[in-house]
Design a protein around this motif. Structure first.
Motif, PDB file in Angstrom:
ATOM      1  N   GLY A   1      26.308 -21.484 -27.495  1.00  0.00           N
ATOM      2  CA  GLY A   1      27.762 -21.450 -27.523  1.00  0.00           C
ATOM      3  C   GLY A   1      28.398 -20.952 -28.803  1.00  0.00           C
ATOM      4  O   GLY A   1      29.590 -20.662 -28.821  1.00  0.00           O
ATOM      5  N   LEU A   2      27.629 -20.837 -29.877  1.00  0.00           N
ATOM      6  CA  LEU A   2      28.225 -20.388 -31.146  1.00  0.00           C
ATOM      7  C   LEU A   2      28.688 -18.939 -31.070  1.00  0.00           C
ATOM      8  O   LEU A   2      29.659 -18.553 -31.720  1.00  0.00           O
ATOM      9  N   GLU A   3      27.976 -18.129 -30.291  1.00  0.00           N
ATOM     10  CA  GLU A   3      28.348 -16.715 -30.215  1.00  0.00           C
ATOM     11  C   GLU A   3      29.729 -16.528 -29.585  1.00  0.00           C
ATOM     12  O   GLU A   3      30.432 -15.563 -29.896  1.00  0.00           O
TER      13      GLU A   3
ATOM     14  N   ASN B   1      29.708 -27.781 -34.758  1.00  0.00           N
ATOM     15  CA  ASN B   1      28.472 -27.629 -34.002  1.00  0.00           C
ATOM     16  C   ASN B   1      27.314 -27.203 -34.886  1.00  0.00           C
ATOM     17  O   ASN B   1      26.170 -27.599 -34.640  1.00  0.00           O
ATOM     18  N   ALA B   2      27.577 -26.431 -35.930  1.00  0.00           N
ATOM     19  CA  ALA B   2      26.529 -26.097 -36.891  1.00  0.00           C
ATOM     20  C   ALA B   2      26.054 -27.345 -37.626  1.00  0.00           C
ATOM     21  O   ALA B   2      24.849 -27.534 -37.862  1.00  0.00           O
ATOM     22  N   LEU B   3      26.993 -28.212 -37.984  1.00  0.00           N
ATOM     23  CA  LEU B   3      26.651 -29.446 -38.685  1.00  0.00           C
ATOM     24  C   LEU B   3      25.786 -30.350 -37.806  1.00  0.00           C
ATOM     25  O   LEU B   3      24.786 -30.922 -38.272  1.00  0.00           O
ATOM     26  N   ALA B   4      26.163 -30.476 -36.544  1.00  0.00           N
ATOM     27  CA  ALA B   4      25.368 -31.300 -35.630  1.00  0.00           C
ATOM     28  C   ALA B   4      23.950 -30.765 -35.502  1.00  0.00           C
ATOM     29  O   ALA B   4      22.971 -31.536 -35.484  1.00  0.00           O
ATOM     30  N   TRP B   5      23.814 -29.454 -35.422  1.00  0.00           N
ATOM     31  CA  TRP B   5      22.482 -28.831 -35.339  1.00  0.00           C
ATOM     32  C   TRP B   5      21.676 -29.109 -36.608  1.00  0.00           C
ATOM     33  O   TRP B   5      20.490 -29.462 -36.544  1.00  0.00           O
ATOM     34  N   ALA B   6      22.301 -28.950 -37.750  1.00  0.00           N
ATOM     35  CA  ALA B   6      21.592 -29.135 -39.023  1.00  0.00           C
ATOM     36  C   ALA B   6      21.111 -30.565 -39.197  1.00  0.00           C
ATOM     37  O   ALA B   6      20.098 -30.814 -39.872  1.00  0.00           O
ATOM     38  N   ARG B   7      21.789 -31.514 -38.607  1.00  0.00           N
ATOM     39  CA  ARG B   7      21.371 -32.913 -38.710  1.00  0.00           C
ATOM     40  C   ARG B   7      20.210 -33.251 -37.784  1.00  0.00           C
ATOM     41  O   ARG B   7      19.479 -34.215 -38.019  1.00  0.00           O
ATOM     42  N   GLU B   8      20.063 -32.460 -36.715  1.00  0.00           N
ATOM     43  CA  GLU B   8      19.051 -32.781 -35.700  1.00  0.00           C
ATOM     44  C   GLU B   8      17.833 -31.866 -35.730  1.00  0.00           C
ATOM     45  O   GLU B   8      16.726 -32.297 -35.383  1.00  0.00           O
TER      46      GLU B   8
ATOM     47  N   THR C   1      32.682 -18.684 -38.578  1.00  0.00           N
ATOM     48  CA  THR C   1      31.967 -18.713 -37.298  1.00  0.00           C
ATOM     49  C   THR C   1      30.621 -18.019 -37.412  1.00  0.00           C
ATOM     50  O   THR C   1      29.640 -18.460 -36.806  1.00  0.00           O
ATOM     51  N   VAL C   2      30.557 -16.941 -38.180  1.00  0.00           N
ATOM     52  CA  VAL C   2      29.282 -16.237 -38.366  1.00  0.00           C
ATOM     53  C   VAL C   2      28.308 -17.107 -39.157  1.00  0.00           C
ATOM     54  O   VAL C   2      27.107 -17.186 -38.830  1.00  0.00           O
ATOM     55  N   LEU C   3      28.800 -17.782 -40.186  1.00  0.00           N
ATOM     56  CA  LEU C   3      27.936 -18.678 -40.958  1.00  0.00           C
ATOM     57  C   LEU C   3      27.453 -19.837 -40.097  1.00  0.00           C
ATOM     58  O   LEU C   3      26.301 -20.278 -40.219  1.00  0.00           O
ATOM     59  N   ALA C   4      28.314 -20.348 -39.233  1.00  0.00           N
ATOM     60  CA  ALA C   4      27.909 -21.425 -38.327  1.00  0.00           C
ATOM     61  C   ALA C   4      26.830 -20.946 -37.376  1.00  0.00           C
ATOM     62  O   ALA C   4      25.838 -21.647 -37.113  1.00  0.00           O
TER      63      ALA C   4
END
Length: 592
Positions: free
Chosen positions: A420-422, A311-318, A403-406
Motif C-alpha cells: 500500500g505504500l506505493e 505505516n513505515a514506522l509500524a513496519w520498522a517495529r515489526e 512518501t518515498v522515504l516511507a
C-alpha cells in the motif's frame, strides 16, 4: 493493507500549547477549549479511520468509470459521502446564515488533514465544493448565495472549478471558452475544459461548475476573463434540479494516482451560465478559490506523508532483519527489528520531523487566515498571501519526499501493491503539479508576493523570527539546539532576499533562476520557526508537569533532529541562489 491512526493528540498539543488558540485574540477562538476541539477532532478521526480509510485502497484499485456521460464512483463511496454530508463536515467552517457551522478555518484544516490522510481521492469531492462555496460566498450575488450555498453546504450539491483547457494551463489568458450574452441576462457557455476534478460523479444530485470564459469584445488576456456558475441541472423555480444543462463529461483521465477521483474532460455546448461578480473580473473571483485550493494542496502533500510515515514506522517495529550494534534487542528471536539500525532511524526521523513540522506550519497558516478574516487584520492577510506559495510548494515537495522515504523503509515490500505504500507515493505526486506547479509557486513567491507593498510582509516575517529569538534568548534549553540554528537559517533567508533586491533590478533572470531554491530556503526557515515554538511549549509542559512526559520529550528530540539535519540546507539553497542565472541559462536551447 495500510492502516491509519488519527494524530489527535498531536493536533491538540499544537492547537492549545503551541498556538495557544484561546488566548490569540482571534474572534471565536475563545470558545475553542480542549474539550470542544477534542470532541470534534475525535469524531472526525473516527470517521477518517473507520469510514474513509478502508475505502482508500479499494477505491484506488476500482477507480471511476464513465458510461454515456455518467461517472460511477467506486463501491462504498456514495455511502461514505452520505455520512460526511449528514455529519455537517462539508460546512464545518461555512457561514451559519446558509446552514454552515461557522467554525474557524483552523479547525476545518485539522479535520481536513485526517480526511486527506485517510482517503485523499474521496476528500477531493467535497474539497472542491468547499472552494466553490468560498468563491460564491465572496463574489456571488445575494440571490446566488441564497440559491446555491445551502445545498452545497448540506452536501446535496457539489462544486468544481473549471480553468484549464487543452491549449493552456498556467497561462489562462489563452483560454478560448466563450460566454455569449443573452437577452435574459444569462450567458451561453461554449468550450472544452480538461483536468476537472470531480467534474462528473454520482455522489450528489447536482454539480455546480465554476467556469472561466471570455465574453466577446472584452480585453485581451487575463483582463478579459469572467467567471460563471454553470449548473449540471438548471435550478427550477423552487430551487430544485430542473432541466439538464448543455454540458457533458466526454472523457476520464487515466492517471498515475487519485484513481477514485473523477478527473474529467468537460464539454460545454451553449450551456446556460450565470455571471459571478462583474464582467471581465473573473480572475479576482477565481483566485479566492485557487488560493484556498493551494493551501489545501499543501495540506494534501504532507497528509500523505503522515499516513505513509505511520505505516513505515509500524513496519520498522515489526520487521526482523540483522542485529543491533552491541547487545541484541531481541535476543530470543532470529533477528532484531530494523528499527534498531541507525540508517533506518535516520530515515524515520527524517519523515517524522518533516510531517510534524509541516502540520504546525499549516496550522499556523490557517490561524493567520482566521486572524485576517475574522479579525480583519490586513497584516495577517499579507503574510498568509506571502506564505501560500511556500505552503503549497515546499510542503508538497517534502510530502512526496516523505512518501518515498516511507516506501524505502519497507525495502522491496514497499514496491509491491499489497503493502500500500506505493499508492501514497502515486497520490502525493499530483500535489506538486496541480493548482499551479511548484515551479509556478516559486515564481509567484519571488516575482509577485515578495515585492508586494514594498516587501512589508517579508519584513513582518523576519520580525516574527527575531521577536521569537529575542523573547527566548535567555532560555538555555532552547538556545543551542533551536535558537542558534534558527538565527543562522534566518540570516541565509535575509541574504537571499537582499540578493534578489540588489540583483533582480539589474538582471531579473538572476532572481527567477533562484526562485525555486528561495521557496525551499523559506520553507525550511518556517519549519525551523515551528520546531522552535514546539520545543518551547514542550519544555514548558515538562517544567510544569503538564502533559505526557514521553510525548513532550519526543517533540523536543524530533525538533533537534530537524534543526541539526534539515535546517542547514538553507546554506546550500543560498549558494545556489547567489550563483545567479549564468549557469542556468548558459546552454543554448538547441544544445540540450
Amino acid at each position: 493493507m495500510p492502516t491509519y491512526t488519527p494524530p489527535t493528540d498531536e493536533m491538540q498539543f499544537l492547537l492549545h500549547d503551541v498556538l495557544d488558540i484561546r488566548n490569540s485574540g482571534i474572534p471565536g477562538y475563545d470558545e475553542l477549549d480542549r474539550d470542544f476541539t477534542g470532541a470534534i477532532l475525535g469524531e472526525a478521526g473516527r470517521i477518517a479511520a473507520e469510514v474513509l480509510a478502508p475505502l482508500n485502497a479499494t477505491g484506488d484499485a476500482e477507480g471511476c468509470t464513465l458510461d454515456n456521460g455518467a461517472v460511477r464512483t467506486p463501491a462504498g463511496f456514495r455511502d461514505a459521502y452520505g455520512q460526511i454530508a449528514a455529519g455537517g463536515w462539508i460546512g464545518l467552517d461555512a457561514d451559519p446564515a446558509y446552514g454552515g457551522q461557522g467554525m474557524p478555518y483552523l479547525l476545518n484544516t485539522a479535520v481536513g488533514e485526517m480526511f486527506v490522510s485517510a482517503n485523499m481521492a474521496m476528500n477531493m469531492y467535497w474539497g472542491l465544493t468547499h472552494g466553490a462555496m468560498s468563491a460564491i460566498h465572496v463574489h456571488g450575488s445575494e440571490a446566488q448565495k441564497a440559491l446555491y450555498l445551502p445545498k452545497m453546504i448540506e452536501g446535496i450539491w457539489s462544486g468544481t472549478m473549471n480553468l484549464t483547457e487543452p491549449q493552456c494551463g498556467t497561462d489562462l489568458g489563452l483560454i478560448r471558452t466563450r460566454a455569449e450574452p443573452q437577452p435574459d441576462g444569462t450567458y451561453k457557455i461554449t468550450g472544452t475544459k480538461i483536468w476537472i476534478s470531480a467534474g462528473e460523479h454520482d455522489l450528489t444530485e447536482n454539480i455546480i461548475h465554476l467556469v472561466l470564459a471570455k465574453i466577446p469584445g472584452g480585453p485581451a488576456g487575463t483582463k478579459g476573463i469572467s467567471l460563471f456558475i454553470v449548473p449540471k441541472f438548471l435550478p427550477d423555480a423552487e430551487g430544485n434540479p430542473g432541466a439538464r444543462n448543455a454540458l457533458e463529461c466526454v472523457g476520464l483521465e487515466h492517471k498515475m494516482g487519485i484513481h477514485a477521483n473523477a478527473t474529467c474532460v468537460m464539454n460545454y455546448e451553449g450551456a446556460t451560465g450565470f455571471l459571478v461578480g462583474e464582467e471581465h473580473k473573473g480572475m479576482r473571483a477565481m483566485f479566492t478559490m485557487m488560493n484556498e485550493a493551494r493551501l489545501g494542496v499543501g495540506l494534501q502533500g504532507y497528509a500523505q506523508g503522515v499516513v505513509a510515515y505511520q505505516n513505515a514506522l509500524a513496519w520498522a517495529r515489526e520487521r526482523l532483519q540483522g542485529r543491533a550494534l552491541g547487545a541484541p534487542a531481541n535476543p530470543d528471536g532470529p533477528a532484531d527489528p530494523i528499527m534498531v539500525h541507525p540508517d533506518v532511524r535516520r530515515n524515520l526521523m527524517h519523515q517524522k520531523s518533516l510531517v510534524e513540522g509541516a502540520r504546525a506550519f499549516t496550522f499556523w497558516g490557517a490561524q493567520l487566515i482566521d486572524r485576517a478574516h475574522r479579525g480583519h487584520d490586513d497584516r495577517a492577510e499579507a503574510l498568509i498571501s506571502l506564505l501560500t506559495p511556500v505552503i503549497k510548494g515546499f510542503l508538497t515537495d517534502k510530502g512526496f519526499e516523505t512518501t518515498v522515504l516511507a516506501q524505502q523503509t519497507l525495502g522491496g515490500t514497499g514496491f509491491t501493491r499489497a503493502a500500500g505504500l506505493e499508492q501514497f507515493v502515486r497520490d502525493a505526486r499530483i500535489t506538486m503539479i496541480y493548482e499551479g506547479t511548484n515551479g509556478i509557486q516559486s515564481l509567484d513567491l519571488v516575482g509577485r508576493k515578495l515585492p508586494q507593498n514594498g516587501g512589508r510582509a517579508m519584513r513582518d516575517f523576519f520580525e516574527i523570527v527575531k521577536g521569537f529569538v529575542r523573547e527566548n534568548e535567555g532560555d538555555v534549553d532552547l538556545k543551542a539546539g533551536f535558537l542558534d540554528p534558527l538565527k543562522a537559517a534566518s540570516k541565509d533567508l535575509q541574504a537571499a532576499t537582499v540578493y534578489f533586491v540588489e540583483q533582480g533590478m539589474k538582471n531579473p533572470a538572476d532572481a527567477l533562476a533562484g526562485s525555486y531554491d528561495f521557496m525551499h530556503l523559506f520553507g525550511h526557515v518556517c519549519l525551523g520557526l515551528m520546531w522552535a515554538r514546539i520545543a518551547r511549549a514542550a519544555h514548558a509542559g515538562l517544567a510544569s508537569g503538564r502533559g505526557d512526559a514521553a510525548f513532550l520529550s519526543a517533540r523536543i528530540a524530533t525538533g533537534r533532529y530537524y534543526m541539526a539535519r534539515h535546517l542547514p540546507a538553507t546554506g546550500l539553497h543560498l549558494a545556489r541562489i547567489t550563483s545567479g542565472a549564468e549557469t542556468v541559462m548558459a546552454l543554448d536551447p538547441d544544445a540540450f
